[in-house]
Design a protein around this motif. Structure first.
Motif, PDB file in Angstrom:
ATOM      1  N   ILE A 328     -28.982   6.231  44.840  1.00 58.10           N
ATOM      2  CA  ILE A 328     -28.885   7.368  43.920  1.00 58.10           C
ATOM      3  C   ILE A 328     -27.424   7.456  43.471  1.00 58.10           C
ATOM      4  O   ILE A 328     -26.519   7.350  44.294  1.00 58.10           O
ATOM      5  N   ALA A 329     -27.203   7.630  42.190  1.00 57.43           N
ATOM      6  CA  ALA A 329     -25.829   7.761  41.671  1.00 57.43           C
ATOM      7  C   ALA A 329     -25.785   8.908  40.670  1.00 57.43           C
ATOM      8  O   ALA A 329     -26.762   9.169  39.966  1.00 57.43           O
ATOM      9  N   THR A 330     -24.657   9.596  40.635  1.00 57.39           N
ATOM     10  CA  THR A 330     -24.485  10.687  39.675  1.00 57.39           C
ATOM     11  C   THR A 330     -23.610  10.192  38.536  1.00 57.39           C
ATOM     12  O   THR A 330     -22.483   9.757  38.761  1.00 57.39           O
ATOM     13  N   GLY A 335     -26.638  12.138  34.082  1.00 59.61           N
ATOM     14  CA  GLY A 335     -27.119  12.893  35.237  1.00 59.61           C
ATOM     15  C   GLY A 335     -27.434  11.990  36.417  1.00 59.61           C
ATOM     16  O   GLY A 335     -26.788  10.974  36.630  1.00 59.61           O
ATOM     17  N   ARG A 336     -28.469  12.357  37.160  1.00 57.64           N
ATOM     18  CA  ARG A 336     -28.815  11.644  38.390  1.00 57.64           C
ATOM     19  C   ARG A 336     -29.593  10.366  38.071  1.00 57.64           C
ATOM     20  O   ARG A 336     -30.674  10.409  37.507  1.00 57.64           O
ATOM     21  N   LEU A 337     -28.993   9.234  38.460  1.00 54.84           N
ATOM     22  CA  LEU A 337     -29.615   7.925  38.232  1.00 54.84           C
ATOM     23  C   LEU A 337     -30.230   7.442  39.542  1.00 54.84           C
ATOM     24  O   LEU A 337     -29.569   7.469  40.578  1.00 54.84           O
ATOM     25  N   SER A 338     -31.457   7.010  39.479  1.00 56.57           N
ATOM     26  CA  SER A 338     -32.075   6.436  40.672  1.00 56.57           C
ATOM     27  C   SER A 338     -32.299   4.944  40.437  1.00 56.57           C
ATOM     28  O   SER A 338     -33.067   4.559  39.563  1.00 56.57           O
ATOM     29  N   GLU A 444     -26.169  13.134  48.548  1.00 56.12           N
ATOM     30  CA  GLU A 444     -27.404  12.576  47.972  1.00 56.12           C
ATOM     31  C   GLU A 444     -27.222  11.086  47.664  1.00 56.12           C
ATOM     32  O   GLU A 444     -28.112  10.274  47.857  1.00 56.12           O
ATOM     33  N   GLU A 445     -26.011  10.745  47.196  1.00 56.62           N
ATOM     34  CA  GLU A 445     -25.707   9.342  46.852  1.00 56.62           C
ATOM     35  C   GLU A 445     -25.576   8.465  48.088  1.00 56.62           C
ATOM     36  O   GLU A 445     -25.969   7.308  48.085  1.00 56.62           O
ATOM     37  N   ASP A 446     -24.965   9.020  49.153  1.00 56.26           N
ATOM     38  CA  ASP A 446     -24.559   8.213  50.298  1.00 56.26           C
ATOM     39  C   ASP A 446     -25.217   8.739  51.574  1.00 56.26           C
ATOM     40  O   ASP A 446     -24.807   9.761  52.110  1.00 56.26           O
TER      41      ASP A 446
END
Length: 720
Positions: A328-330, A335-338, A444-446
């Motif tokens: 998951i990356a912001t 916005g939020r990339l999955s 959320e990313e890590d």
């Protein structure tokens, strides 16, 4: 019409820090026409290291994905062979141990790996960690010995290192022509031809030459070993080998090497110098020739959440859609990339998928093909693709996304617990409001980054895998989220463990008019069995509590067991000595009592909590401290000083090995609490000539003095 997956390669580039991963990826982008300028890590211009911090520090922090195309000849023997465009999805992973999670989650979704080794340093500690991860996820690899132009380079020493330290069946496919600054080409052992790269076009072209006379015996010897290894693997070739080894054709060797690599029976080894533009194109050819396509990987297995039965998904657009969200990356703009790996089926932008963890339907509004931190919009993803989606309301690393009419749960991912913490506080009230949102996005990313609010000390504590990990995250708070924070001193994440078992009876009775609470249970509390600790449920993080029901005759009805388990499990987060978590324990319930009116689930949950507090004190609880695996590479004359310093830090030296250039590699196990500021101290005692790498090894019982100190500190924090 869907494309032929035979010509798709999902590969990663992995290695120890500073072995040249990002430089190699930059050359791949240049040769495949994705970039028209060579990006350099040391100049801060690498495409794949797009974060400011990556460019400043010259290291990779986050794994970056990109897609490119490489034309590879389909029939090698022809004078003018037809070439096919092979699609590569490439993930460039970090080498620093603090970011191992980035490697782990990338390997979970890749089909093949290009493993880089430095021709000077051979197999280094992080190479070993990444290799074990690749074995765990069964990812076939080809090895590329980089930096052949450097002083002290030794190709065959690295091949032996791979065999000895990694236990791999390393088979050279090339013999280098020249070494160090004279390195200019290779002899291809499959075709038995020698090539030299042209420097005037960045190694884009090469010319064939006669095999140098001084290399002929080495070439003959290693080609004979290659043919022998191929014949050993392939029984059909074994017969030809006994009749006449020279009768085995080039195409037969290639086909057998490919099968052996996919079977993980071989690790082909190649060599070059990415920085000097030598050998990278041969690696791309080898990835096409030897690494698996999605079709070569067996159908992925999963569980149907409705029936609990195993189901499989084949790499085909005809099967129902199934994908795994692995990162998951912001992004400030979209916005939020999955990031997802699609294993089966196809998905159009704007359509719905089911997230089997949350049970929710999610609309993926847009789909992107990633190129580092840039997104190229696409309309559809199919089996075998690696892409990113936008529009998720609730998504976590390791979630399965699937067709709502054909639900499936793919094996999720497990991540190590953080070992080091840092107390932070916002500098202003304005920062306070933004801090919670920013920390939520980073967590959320890590998955190895944890945020915890400690009500006893009124502090927000962030935890991660090492000092560099936390340093990078605090810097991201400042740069990306514009949140200024004050930092406390780093803290070690200790744990607690129960070492002996006790039997205890706990009675909860609260009856003061009206509805009361009553529960009584007799149980044995102690350390978990070895069998439980080795079980998949424990290793996957599904449960930390080994619960055994030894009740006969129904003295405690079944409907209360869930509450009892809940009570004991919740107490494992706050151990009895200093409030640190307990990793595993066993509870065996063998007797109890109920009241016809006052017994209810809450009563048994509270009874379990109180029972734990009383019994755990008698189980000889101990404080566990994280022990780190340390490797120091130092000039010979400083070895005594380095070992003396490690002894002062409660370190246990594990061995020494000579390295090129008069250096010595010292391996040791050292408690993390003694290692703060170690890099600075090491520079001082070795005049800046030694370097070190450190990674988490295991938890071990802390000595009495350290335990008392940790417990006193915890009590002091609560009093404050």
């Amino acid at each position: 019409m869907s494309r032929d997956l035979k010509y798709t390669r999902n590969i990663g580039i992995a290695a120890h820090i500073d072995a040249g991963k990002t430089t190699t990826t930059e050359r791949i982008l240049f040769y495949t026409g994705i970039s028209h300028k060579l990006g350099e890590t040391h100049e801060g211009s690498a495409t794949m290291d797009w974060m400011d911090q990556e460019q400043e520090r010259g290291i990779t922090i986050t794994s970056a994905a990109t897609t490119c195309t490489w034309n590879y000849p389909t029939h090698q023997g022809e004078a003018l062979p037809e070439t096919k465009p092979y699609k590569f999805n490439i993930i460039d992973t970090p080498g620093h141990v603090d970011f191992t999670v980035e490697v782990s989650r990338s390997l979970r979704v890749l089909d093949g790996l290009v493993f880089l080794f430095s021709a000077v340093d051979g197999v280094e500690p992080q190479s070993e960690t990444n290799w074990r991860l690749a074995e765990k996820f069964r990812v076939p690899s080809i090895a590329f010995v980089n930096k052949m132009d450097r002083s002290g380079a030794d190709f065959f020493a690295v091949v032996n290192d791979i065999k000895e330290k990694l236990g791999a069946n390393a088979i050279p496919l090339q013999v280098p022509i020249g070494v160090e600054e004279k390195f200019k080409g290779v002899v291809d052992l499959i075709t038995n031809t020698a090539i030299v790269w042209n420097d005037d076009d960045y190694g884009m072209t090469y010319k064939e030459i006669e095999i140098p006379a001084d290399l002929q015996s080495a070439v003959d010897e290693n080609r004979a070993k290659l043919i022998e290894a191929v014949a050993e693997y392939d029984m059909e070739l074994m017969e030809k080998f006994f009749e006449d080894p020279n009768s085995i054709t080039v195409d037969e060797i290639r086909a057998a090497v490919r099968k052996a690599v996919i079977d993980m029976a071989f690790t082909p080894v190649m060599c070059g110098s990415s920085f000097k533009n030598k050998g990278v194109q041969a690696v791309l050819d080898a990835a096409c020739a030897f690494l698996p396509s999605p079709l070569d990987i067996e159908a992925i297995m999963g569980t149907n959440p409705k029936t609990d039965k195993e189901e499989k998904r084949r790499p085909s657009v005809d099967d129902p859609f199934a994908a795994l969200a692995f990162k998951i990356a912001t992004d400030p703009y979209v916005g939020r990339l999955s990031f997802m790996r699609v294993y089966s089926g196809a998905l159009d932008a704007g359509s719905y998928v089911l997230n089997t963890r949350s049970g929710n339907k999610e609309r993926i509004s847009r789909l992107y093909q990633m190129h580092s931190n840039k997104q190229n919009p696409i309309e559809r993803v199919e089996a075998g693709d690696i892409a990113a989606g936008v529009g998720f309301k609730d998504i976590r690393t390791g979630d399965t996304l699937c067709d709502e009419n054909h639900p499936i749960v793919l094996e999720s991912m497990t991540f190590p617990d953080p070992v080091i913490g840092l107390a932070i506080e916002p500098k202003t009230q304005k920062d306070l409001d933004k801090l919670g949102i920013a920390l939520g996005k980073l967590a959320e990313e890590d998955p190895t980054f944890k945020v915890k609010y400690d009500p006893d000390t009124n502090q927000t504590v962030i935890s991660g895998m090492g000092e560099l990990h936390l340093e990078v995250l605090v810097e991201r708070l400042r740069r990306e989220f514009k949140v200024e924070v004050n930092e406390g001193a780093p803290q070690v994440n200790y744990k607690e463990a129960l070492t002996t078992s006790v039997e205890h009876t706990e009675r909860l009775k609260k009856q003061s008019g009206g509805s009361g609470l009553f529960a009584q249970m007799s149980f044995e509390l102690g350390p978990a069995d070895e069998e439980f600790i080795n079980s998949d449920d424990f290793k996957s993080g599904k449960t930390k509590l080994q619960f055994v029901n030894d009740i006969f005759g129904g003295s405690i009805p079944k409907e209360y067991f869930a509450s009892i388990v809940k009570g004991f499990t919740s107490m494992m987060d706050n151990g009895i000595l200093a409030g640190y978590s307990i990793d595993s324990m066993k509870v065996r319930i063998f007797d109890g009592q109920t009241h016809p009116v006052d017994s209810k689930p809450l009563a048994f949950e509270l009874c379990a909590k109180e029972g734990f507090k009383e019994a755990a004190k008698l189980c000889n609880p101990v404080i566990l401290e994280p022990i780190m695996k340390l490797e120091v590479v130092s000039p010979d004359e400083y070895v005594g000083s380095v070992i003396g310093d490690l002894n002062r830090r409660r370190g246990v030296p594990k061995g020494q090995e000579p390295r090129s250039g008069g250096a010595v590699s010292i391996s040791a196990e050292v408690p993390l609490s003694e290692m703060f500021g170690y890099v600075t101290q090491l520079r001082t005692i070795t005049s800046g000539r030694a370097n070190s790498t450190m990674e988490f090894s295991h938890y071990a019982a802390a000595p009495k003095g350290i335990s008392e100190e940790v417990i006193e500190k915890a009590k002091g924090a609560k009093v404050e």
